[in-house]
Design a protein around this motif. Structure first.
Motif, PDB file in Angstrom:
ATOM      1  N   LYS A 606       0.828  -1.201   0.000  1.00  0.00           N
ATOM      2  CA  LYS A 606       0.000   0.000   0.000  1.00  0.00           C
ATOM      3  C   LYS A 606       0.865   1.256   0.000  1.00  0.00           C
ATOM      4  O   LYS A 606       0.574   2.231  -0.688  1.00  0.00           O
ATOM      5  CB  LYS A 606      -0.894   0.011   1.244  1.00  0.00           C
ATOM      6  CG  LYS A 606      -2.215  -0.644   1.011  1.00  0.00           C
ATOM      7  CD  LYS A 606      -3.118   0.254   0.206  1.00  0.00           C
ATOM      8  CE  LYS A 606      -4.438  -0.462  -0.046  1.00  0.00           C
ATOM      9  NZ  LYS A 606      -5.238   0.173  -1.073  1.00  0.00           N
ATOM     10  N   LEU A 607       1.895   1.220   0.802  1.00  0.00           N
ATOM     11  CA  LEU A 607       2.766   2.393   0.876  1.00  0.00           C
ATOM     12  C   LEU A 607       3.460   2.628  -0.455  1.00  0.00           C
ATOM     13  O   LEU A 607       3.599   3.761  -0.915  1.00  0.00           O
ATOM     14  CB  LEU A 607       3.819   2.199   1.969  1.00  0.00           C
ATOM     15  CG  LEU A 607       3.294   2.263   3.397  1.00  0.00           C
ATOM     16  CD1 LEU A 607       4.386   1.879   4.361  1.00  0.00           C
ATOM     17  CD2 LEU A 607       2.801   3.658   3.701  1.00  0.00           C
ATOM     18  N   LEU A 609       2.401   2.031  -3.299  1.00  0.00           N
ATOM     19  CA  LEU A 609       1.498   2.574  -4.313  1.00  0.00           C
ATOM     20  C   LEU A 609       1.486   4.089  -4.294  1.00  0.00           C
ATOM     21  O   LEU A 609       1.133   4.733  -5.281  1.00  0.00           O
ATOM     22  CB  LEU A 609       0.084   2.071  -4.069  1.00  0.00           C
ATOM     23  CG  LEU A 609      -0.213   0.633  -4.448  1.00  0.00           C
ATOM     24  CD1 LEU A 609      -1.672   0.339  -4.204  1.00  0.00           C
ATOM     25  CD2 LEU A 609       0.132   0.372  -5.893  1.00  0.00           C
ATOM     26  N   GLU A 610       1.858   4.653  -3.158  1.00  0.00           N
ATOM     27  CA  GLU A 610       1.827   6.104  -3.048  1.00  0.00           C
ATOM     28  C   GLU A 610       3.041   6.745  -3.696  1.00  0.00           C
ATOM     29  O   GLU A 610       3.122   7.961  -3.784  1.00  0.00           O
ATOM     30  CB  GLU A 610       1.782   6.514  -1.573  1.00  0.00           C
ATOM     31  CG  GLU A 610       0.561   6.026  -0.846  1.00  0.00           C
ATOM     32  CD  GLU A 610      -0.703   6.597  -1.452  1.00  0.00           C
ATOM     33  OE1 GLU A 610      -0.648   7.725  -1.942  1.00  0.00           O
ATOM     34  OE2 GLU A 610      -1.728   5.898  -1.444  1.00  0.00           O
ATOM     35  N   CYS A 611       3.981   5.965  -4.082  1.00  0.00           N
ATOM     36  CA  CYS A 611       5.241   6.527  -4.555  1.00  0.00           C
ATOM     37  C   CYS A 611       5.261   6.658  -6.066  1.00  0.00           C
ATOM     38  O   CYS A 611       4.440   6.101  -6.770  1.00  0.00           O
ATOM     39  CB  CYS A 611       6.393   5.645  -4.128  1.00  0.00           C
ATOM     40  SG  CYS A 611       6.569   5.640  -2.367  1.00  0.00           S
ATOM     41  N   GLY A 612       6.258   7.393  -6.469  1.00  0.00           N
ATOM     42  CA  GLY A 612       6.448   7.605  -7.890  1.00  0.00           C
ATOM     43  C   GLY A 612       7.264   6.483  -8.494  1.00  0.00           C
ATOM     44  O   GLY A 612       7.218   5.350  -8.035  1.00  0.00           O
ATOM     45  N   ILE A 615      11.537   4.756  -5.462  1.00  0.00           N
ATOM     46  CA  ILE A 615      11.179   4.787  -4.053  1.00  0.00           C
ATOM     47  C   ILE A 615      12.457   4.806  -3.236  1.00  0.00           C
ATOM     48  O   ILE A 615      13.341   3.965  -3.443  1.00  0.00           O
ATOM     49  CB  ILE A 615      10.343   3.560  -3.666  1.00  0.00           C
ATOM     50  CG1 ILE A 615       9.145   3.424  -4.592  1.00  0.00           C
ATOM     51  CG2 ILE A 615       9.891   3.668  -2.224  1.00  0.00           C
ATOM     52  CD1 ILE A 615       8.424   2.126  -4.442  1.00  0.00           C
TER      53      ILE A 615
END
Lengths: 669, 731
Positions: A606-607, A609-612, A615
């Motif tokens: 999940k985390l 997924l927030e990245c570009g 990472i």
């Protein structure tokens, strides 16, 4: 309800399934291509008759400069073609020549590789014929330079030897001819590089006098591709004959028609299952083999999961098996929904008997299974009759293929559908000639069917036919000769339909003018009504029948799961919503969010997924640590989760920046 | 797919609209013109806003007009996979050169259809409130010069609701309808001339219908009918049924686009997580409050469409004003006007000045649309947002890929207080930490174990089994092996092992299963031999278990081909597991039919302990124990002198370990040192020695810029220190 682990043996006890699959395979592999192969063989015979007669006429020589070539148009489908080619080469080896080479574009990037492959295959097949010479060939194969001359010398030596060694070679020479042709099959002609093909053709055309070569091109697109690939100077060296194989859709239709739409096999497929199989065929591979595989899976699943499938057998055996039913199995029958429905409709004393006495139940089951069998015996001929009508109406109201009609009938009462309505309407507009031919066809189908109840129907239809004959004249369209109609039909469906419309319109106009139904029209209404009544009588959907669960395989989802799986979706669901799998209350959450207590990998996912695209591992780690307690244990768990994500292919280490990983899904590198 | 709206914006034909306005300006009087011009002033609002948002130097690209290329031959242009290269950012202000256009994000099957409608330009003046009569174009045929006639672009869908607003307030020429799926479908079906049932059970019906269509039509026609929607629907069932607990996953959800430049987002999330332990954290995009602020973007989207039209109108006016006026006189001539557009759409900006008036007038028409977005009523907002989300995702994708710069923090693990763990401690730590949800995982496993006998049956029937799903399947397969394959010949292949090769698999089959001694020229020969043996001897049976068939070493085309051929043997039973998300891409049709897979989902959630232990994770310190042992082993077999030489080199390297630009020891210096230590007597002996080292990969030589040869030991410093210590002990 599951069977014992030694179900393998149990399954082998059930020959029905295997027999059908075998039959399907056979149909697919041999029978359907038989015509094609026969044509090919006769072509090969013809092509080198000159060579065999060893005529020296100039004319013939000129002609024999050309390499006889068979262009085999197979249509797009790679997987089934392998099988076709394999059986083709078998057929050729059995009937025409031992010298068959199968070439694939993948193996032949250059002319040298091609020659190598060719020689290798030819000489190997020579080894098969004559095993004594094993050593000689083995050594020579390494030595021989792969050239046309070596091929020719090889060929000469081989043919001479068979000439001399007549006693030992009697078997072979009786099968093959004196100087058998060398057949080179190009499996996928389009994928070959033009240069390789050109070179090969030019070179071999030089030696065609010494070496009776025949080429077979496997073509997926259209025969025009030969001229597209080869310049005129090269293609003029070929003497091409075209062979068209059945398309895979036709193959499928035949198989469905010959195996599924008959009573000879007890197991039937429900509408959904059939639909899934057909969808996989149409959308994924066009592969008849895979269709058969899916069918095989259906059989396995049905016999494995349905405990009552013991009763799914041929008519003769049913009685024996019913008598050997145990009490438990009887209970199983009582639990079937369709049987419960049946019981509810019985008088109360009979209900009690059915639910308590096994003996009475067995009798009833026997009766019901007989009914089901009769239903099938009637169903298929009537279905075919209906198809005769629907397939010739414009716009094919109930589908062009019989399988569509079959599905529609299985799904629910076909006469309640709108399509059926429109079918009736269109049928009421049929002209005399068409109607008569259709009725004749129906009579043929019904007469040849095993059903016993059709005598009356046939009689009635025949009566209609005689009545039609008595009528003189007909509708407007009947003035148009059938040939023209057919021509219009084949030239473009629209043309025919257009004409059809115009003529029906004319007819309508005429009838409106007269305002009174003609005799023909009256009769026509009568016929259509009669057909309607037959349909309503016989084409009841199967799941309205009692005990249909025994005979019909129904769980389409299983099929889809195992044949057409979606691994990515599964992975995604597991990562996004672990509650789907781990039924723990702690994981329960509303859509889109994820619990803090979820497995490590889910949170890390999940985390990420927030990245570009990139990472930073440190950031990721910090975030994760904040989220859970900052112990070295959680650090270790983070490390594991990250490397698991790497294994799953979501990230990979990146060299772009220190201590960064790159995302691989949507936006990676 | 159910909650999808289809915006069908009935756009009036640009040209006619234009002429109409032109007439107003020229003939009708000042009043109209003034009113229209007032609108134009408003029109500048959103445009300015867009500039604020965007990069000041570089105009944001999505304002670039996305022009449909000449005529559309297909009736439905679907979004998926039809993403052309991005229109360059600078092209934005200029009107469109029929550049490649991008189709809207219709991943979920969303389809935006902008129908062109033509307005009969009547000679009589109209009141400003007059509605434009919308006329839908019918028939699949390519429309002549459809450049203006059919505008369907990413922005089209977004613009649609806004435009409807525009119409209501400003009395402009657009009408927008939300059309439910059924209606559109009916429309399509009518076009095709095929009867469609009116059932509303969407998925299954669609499938059926589609199949029907496919067969009804001849092959070529069928191709045309391969509408994405139906296709997706047909396959969509699969996803739906698969997840029986109702979590069907659409494509857009599985492959969500990344959200770029959100480095703070992670921290945000972290703090949230930290503050609310045990609480669930919302991280879904649709629920993220940030998203709402993005709504204004949609206005820009919608304007992109307009910009394009504007310029086109402009162009049209400039080139053929006379004819236009003339055409006005003949009201029915509108049909020809269409063909004129596409021809002239290549010349654009030069007319900007001269036609200023027209532009302002035109933009006045559009202005309300832009102003309205802010005041969208809440009921509409939901829809708009949804659409925003879609196309924002698309935009973001391109945005993220337009720059090669990545915005992440510069922190590195080096600076981190906690250093990397080594493999052993990591392993120990993980051993200690309890497995979460052990009970549930156990339950899952039991569920799968009940399938074992079924697998056996299916293996025997000629299928091969592949297991997929999250979690290590190592233990499951191991259990299968123990419970079912005790008395059989079986081969377990650990695909995740970094040095596994197909050849080693084949070798173990030939040597251990077939008891064949001897080597083969190539794996293909070996395979042929195996196939021959298995065909000859029907009593031979072999079960092959492959953990991670998709591992680095086995995923190559050739290895897969060989394994597939092996598995296609009737007496070889293969059961394998895959983990990588893209694993199914390894297999083309031919291989798949050889493998003859039956897929089984076995999501176990168990940690990949074995599988990841060979990975070179950045976070794990590489122990180098392997390197050390190989060093000592090789050196033990060498002469004393040789060991001395190596030791010299190692010592020198360690002395220089703090020098980051240490190039290595130059050959001359090394020779000098060796001579002094009485290790070699000549240049040649040293070279011979070095060759030996090099063959064992103990040293590496590098040529410097000055041509001098430098020698290096390619082992990290700690290992080298360990090695020297050990050597000292030995001596």
């Amino acid at each position: 309800a599951h069977l014992s682990p030694c179900s393998i043996f149990w399954y082998e006890d059930r020959p029905e399934g295997q027999k059908t699959v075998k039959q399907m395979r056979q149909l697919h592999e041999e029978d359907l291509n038989k015509q094609l192969f026969d044509n090919l063989v006769s072509f090969l015979r013809r092509s080198h008759s000159e060579f065999q007669e060893k005529t020296t006429e100039w004319n013939c020589q000129m002609k024999s400069r050309e390499i006889p070539t068979a262009a085999l148009v197979l249509g797009v489908n790679v997987t089934d073609h392998d099988l076709t080619f394999r059986s083709l080469s078998e057929v050729l080896q059995n009937r025409v020549t031992p010298y068959v080479a199968l070439l694939q574009a993948k193996d032949c990037p250059g002319i040298k590789n091609l020659m190598q492959k060719l020689l290798g295959q030819l000489m190997n097949c020579y080894v098969d014929v004559d095993s004594e010479e094993d050593d000689y060939v083995q050594t020579s194969q390494n030595r021989i330079r792969c050239s046309m001359t070596s091929l020719i010398t090889w060929y000469e030596s081989v043919t001479k030897k068979t000439d001399f060694e007549t006693p030992s070679k009697k078997r072979t020479s009786s099968r093959h001819w004196q100087s058998p042709p060398v057949v080179v099959i190009f499996k996928d002609m389009e994928s070959f590089t033009t240069k390789v093909l050109q070179d090969f053709i030019v070179i071999s055309s030089q030696h065609i006098h010494e070496l009776p070569l025949v080429l077979v091109f496997g073509i997926a697109t259209s025969p025009m591709i030969i001229h597209g690939l080869l310049p005129h100077s090269v293609s003029s060296l070929l003497c091409i004959e075209l062979f068209q194989s059945l398309s895979c859709k036709e193959h499928l239709s035949t198989i469905i028609d010959k195996v599924l739409l008959t009573t000879q096999f007890p197991l039937k497929l429900s509408e959904k299952v059939l639909q899934v199989l057909i969808n996989i065929f149409l959308y994924h591979d066009f592969s008849v083999q895979n269709f058969i595989k899916g069918f095989q899976l259906c059989i396995v699943e049905h016999f494995y999961t349905q405990p009552l499938s013991v009763l799914c057998c041929h008519q003769e055996e049913v009685k024996k098996r019913i008598n050997s039913l145990s009490h438990n199995q009887c209970e199983n029958i009582r639990r079937l929904p369709s049987f419960r429905r049946y019981v509810e409709n019985q008088p109360s004393e009979k209900q009690i008997a059915l639910l308590t006495t096994d003996g009475f139940l067995k009798e009833t089951v026997q009766q019901l299974l007989d009914d089901l069998n009769v239903y099938h015996e009637n169903y298929f001929p009537v279905l075919r009759c209906l198809h005769v009508f629907t397939s010739s109406l414009p716009k094919y109201p109930l589908g062009k293929q019989i399988r569509e009609l079959h599905c529609a009938c299985l799904e629910n009462r076909v006469w309640e559908t709108e399509e059926y309505e429109s079918f009736l309407q269109l049928a009421r507009m049929l002209n005399k000639c068409d109607l008569v031919t259709m009725l004749q066809k129906c009579v043929e189908i019904l007469v040849s069917s095993p059903g016993k109840e059709f005598d009356k129907t046939v009689e009635k239809l025949k009566e209609f036919l005689t009545q039609f004959q008595k009528l003189e004249g007909g509708c407007a369209l009947s003035y148009v000769p059938l040939q023209i109609k057919l021509k219009l039909f084949y030239n473009g469906t629209n043309g025919y339909h257009f004409l059809w419309y115009i003529l029906t319109l004319l007819e309508l106009k005429e009838s409106r003018r007269s305002k009174k139904l003609t005799k023909f029209e009256m009769l026509r209404f009568e016929v259509v009504d009669y057909i309607d009544s037959v349909v309503r009588n016989y084409l009841v959907p199967a799941d309205h029948k009692t005990l249909h669960e025994i005979v019909y395989f129904n769980t389409a989802s299983v099929l889809r799961e195992h044949l057409n799986a979606a691994p990515r979706v599964a992975l995604h669901t597991a990562l996004n919503n672990p509650y789907c799998y781990l039924k723990s209350q702690a994981l329960r959450s509303d859509g889109g969010s994820i619990s803090n207590k979820a497995p490590d990998i889910c949170i890390v996912y999940k985390l990420h997924l927030e990245c570009g695209r990139l990472i930073n591992l440190v950031d990721w780690l910090e975030v994760r640590k904040d989220a859970s307690s900052a112990s070295s244990c959680s650090h270790a768990r983070f490390i594991r989760a990250v490397s698991e994500l790497e294994l799953l292919g979501f990230i990979k280490p990146s060299k772009q920046k220190t201590d960064h990983v790159a995302r691989l899904t949507w936006g990676g590198c | 797919m159910l909650n999808k709206y289809r915006a069908v914006s009935e756009q009036s034909c640009v040209g006619c609209q234009l002429t109409f306005i032109y007439v107003f300006i020229c003939n009708l009087g000042v009043r109209w013109a003034r009113q229209l011009r007032r609108g134009a002033a408003k029109a500048l609002g959103p445009a300015a806003a867009s500039r604020r948002h965007g990069n000041p130097g570089r105009p944001r690209a999505w304002l670039a007009a996305e022009v449909p290329p000449a005529p559309f031959s297909r009736r439905w242009q679907e979004g998926v996979g039809r993403r052309g290269p991005r229109v360059g950012g600078d092209a934005r202000q200029s009107a469109p050169r029929c550049g490649p256009q991008r189709w809207g994000g219709s991943r979920g099957g969303r389809r935006v259809r902008v129908r062109a409608a033509r307005e009969r330009a009547s000679a009589s003046p109209r009141p400003p409130q007059g509605r434009w009569v919308a006329r839908g174009s019918q028939g699949p045929g390519p429309r002549g010069g459809g450049g203006g006639a059919r505008a369907a672009a990413a922005g089209g869908g977004l613009g649609a609701p806004a435009m409807s607003q525009a119409e209501r307030k400003g009395g402009a020429a657009l009408e927008v309808k939300f059309v439910p799926d059924e209606a559109v479908l009916r429309h399509i079906a009518d076009d095709a001339g095929i009867k469609v049932r009116k059932d509303k059970t969407p998925l299954t019906v669609n499938v059926k219908r589609f199949v029907k269509k496919l067969d009804t039509l001849s092959d070529d026609e069928a191709q045309e009918f391969l509408e994405e929607k139906d296709y997706v629907a047909a396959l969509g069932i699969c996803a739906q049924d698969l997840m029986e607990n109702g979590s069907s996953v659409g494509g857009s959800e599985v492959y969500s686009f990344q959200t770029p430049k959100r480095s703070n987002k992670m921290a945000e999330l972290a703090s949230e997580l930290a503050q609310t332990p045990g609480q669930s954290v919302a991280s879904d995009h649709s629920e993220c409050p940030e998203k709402i602020t993005k709504t204004p973007q949609s206005s820009k989207h919608s304007s992109s469409n307009k910009v394009q039209q504007k310029s086109k109108k402009n162009d049209f006016m400039s080139t053929t004003p006379y004819r236009l006026r003339k055409r006005l006189a003949a009201p029915d001539a509108y049909l020809e006007s269409e063909s004129e557009y596409s021809a002239s759409c290549s010349e654009e900006e030069d007319d900007e000045e001269t036609q200023k008036e027209v532009i302002t007038v035109l933009s006045s028409l559009k202005t309300p649309a832009k102003a309205k977005v802010a005041s969208t009523p809440p009921s509409r907002k939901k829809v708009t947002k949804k659409k925003d989300k879609m196309s924002n995702l698309v935009e973001e994708y391109f945005e993220a890929h337009s720059t090669s710069k990545v915005l992440t923090s510069d922190r590195t693990l080096q600076k981190l207080r906690k250093r990397r763990l080594n493999q052993q401690t990591l392993h120990d730590l993980l051993e200690k930490s309890p497995l979460a949800y052990a009970a549930e995982i156990e339950e899952l496993n039991q569920q799968y174990e009940s399938l074992f006998s079924k697998w056996m049956l299916q293996l025997h029937l000629g299928f091969n089994i592949v297991l997929y799903g999250l979690g290590s399947k190592h233990d499951l397969l191991e259990k299968f092996r123990i419970s079912m394959l005790q008395d059989t010949v079986h081969l377990v292949v650990n695909g995740y092992f970094p040095s596994i090769t197909v050849r080693s698999i084949l070798n173990s089959i030939t040597e251990e299963v077939l008891d064949h001694i001897g080597t083969f020229r190539s794996p293909l020969d070996q395979l042929e031999f195996i196939i021959k043996r298995f065909k000859e001897d029907s009593s031979l049976e072999l079960y092959v278990l492959i953990h991670n068939l998709d591992s680095q070493m086995l995923r190559g085309e050739r290895s897969q081909q060989i394994l597939a051929q092996l598995s296609s043997l009737p007496s070889v039973y293969l059961i394998a597991s895959i983990d990588h998300i893209n694993a199914p891409l390894m297999w083309d049709q031919a291989k798949q039919s050889l493998y003859n897979w039956l897929w089984y989902e076995t999501t176990t959630f168990s940690p990949y302990v074995e599988e990841t232990s060979y990975e070179n994770s950045l976070l794990v310190q590489q122990s180098g124990s392997l390197a050390l042992s190989s060093l000592t082993h090789v050196l033990r077999s060498l002469t004393l002198n040789a060991r001395g030489i190596f030791r010299l080199l190692a010592q020198y390297q360690l002395e220089n370990k703090d020098n980051p630009s240490y190039p290595g020891l130059s050959f001359q210096d090394f020779y000098q040192q060796c001579r002094e230590a009485f290790l070699v007597n000549s240049d040649l002996t040293l070279r011979a020695q070095l060759t030996e080292f090099r063959d064992h990969k103990l040293i590496r030589t590098k040529r410097g810029a000055d041509g001098v040869e430098y020698l290096l030991i390619p082992v990290d410093d700690s290992t080298l220190t360990d090695f020297l210590e050990k050597e000292d002990e030995d001596v």
